[in-house]
Scaffold this active site. Sequence first.
Site, PDB file in Angstrom:
ATOM      1  CD  GLU A  55      30.276  18.241  10.864  1.00  0.00           C
ATOM      2  OE1 GLU A  55      30.527  19.071  11.766  1.00  0.00           O
ATOM      3  OE2 GLU A  55      29.541  17.241  11.040  1.00  0.00           O
ATOM      4  CG  HIS A 124      38.339  18.708  18.916  1.00  0.00           C
ATOM      5  ND1 HIS A 124      37.407  18.433  17.939  1.00  0.00           N
ATOM      6  CD2 HIS A 124      37.719  18.485  20.100  1.00  0.00           C
ATOM      7  CE1 HIS A 124      36.272  18.071  18.504  1.00  0.00           C
ATOM      8  NE2 HIS A 124      36.446  18.087  19.819  1.00  0.00           N
TER       9      HIS A 124
END
Length: 319
Positions: A55, A124
């Site tokens: 990322e 998540h």
Amino acid sequence: MREAMREAMREAMRSDDRVFLMGEDVGAYGGCFGVSLGLLEEFGPDRVRDAPLSESAFVGAGIGAAIAGMRPIVEIMTVNFSLLAMDQILNTAAAIQHMSGGQIRVPLVIRTTTGAGRQLGAQHSHSLEVWYAHIPRLRVIAPATVNDARHMWAAALACNDPVVVFEHTGLYNLSDSIDPERTAVDIDSARLCRSGADVSLITYGGCLPRSMAAAQTLAAEGISADVLDLRTLRPLDSTAILATVARTHRAVVVEECRRSGGLAAEVMARLTESAFYELDAPIERVCTAEVPIPYAYRLEQAAIPQVEDLVAAAHRAVG
């Protein structure tokens, strides 16, 4: 809603060669939540780029592309993964205009999935949008309707500041028709979704459908509720927040962030500072429990705001 977002990106890529999409699994796989299905076939691998599992690297590449004149859309699969790019987002994208004395702008759109409710476990299911709403020069938006998902993108891509779009995981399957008379969305302003006289439900993102359902339940009980969709979390539309409370004189603030340091606390502070004498009752808030989000379905549902929680809070406010 996922189709509305896809059409918005497709329209942007057709109309502007500078727009491209980059992220993990956005190409051949079509995106983890299916938002980018078909874009690779139409625009090719130069403009729909599958990024490596880093990322920090691909957000940094997006920042560089934006500085060089492109209009990148960078997808971060879920908001917890954005933590791996925090330095790029906060210390570079958000700060570089100030650090360069106004010489460098970063017209970058970062989109990520937020929220709980789909049994994705503690790692998540975060709602971290308030972290980003704390940072100057970032614009933070949270589409909660199909029409906003379709039309917010043009304004986001036209913005010369970095924009972070929080897409609630529970809304991707939301269905609605596109209003043909709406071709643009003002990402500076909140939107009044329902008018009432007794209490204001102030919310955004995944909690908007629950707030609308709560307002319907309250209406059957003779309680009339305003429902205000904040839409943009930075900058907050204080004018709209104060206006709804001036009408109803009571407020319930609803979000999936936790109570401690949440966006609801900021909304409550602004009401206390600027509309204290408009209030006829203490402000209520409904937030996620102060626990990691459980995987088990019933425990997960118990941890996040539900319609009955909103109705109970409105009853407390109305008295």
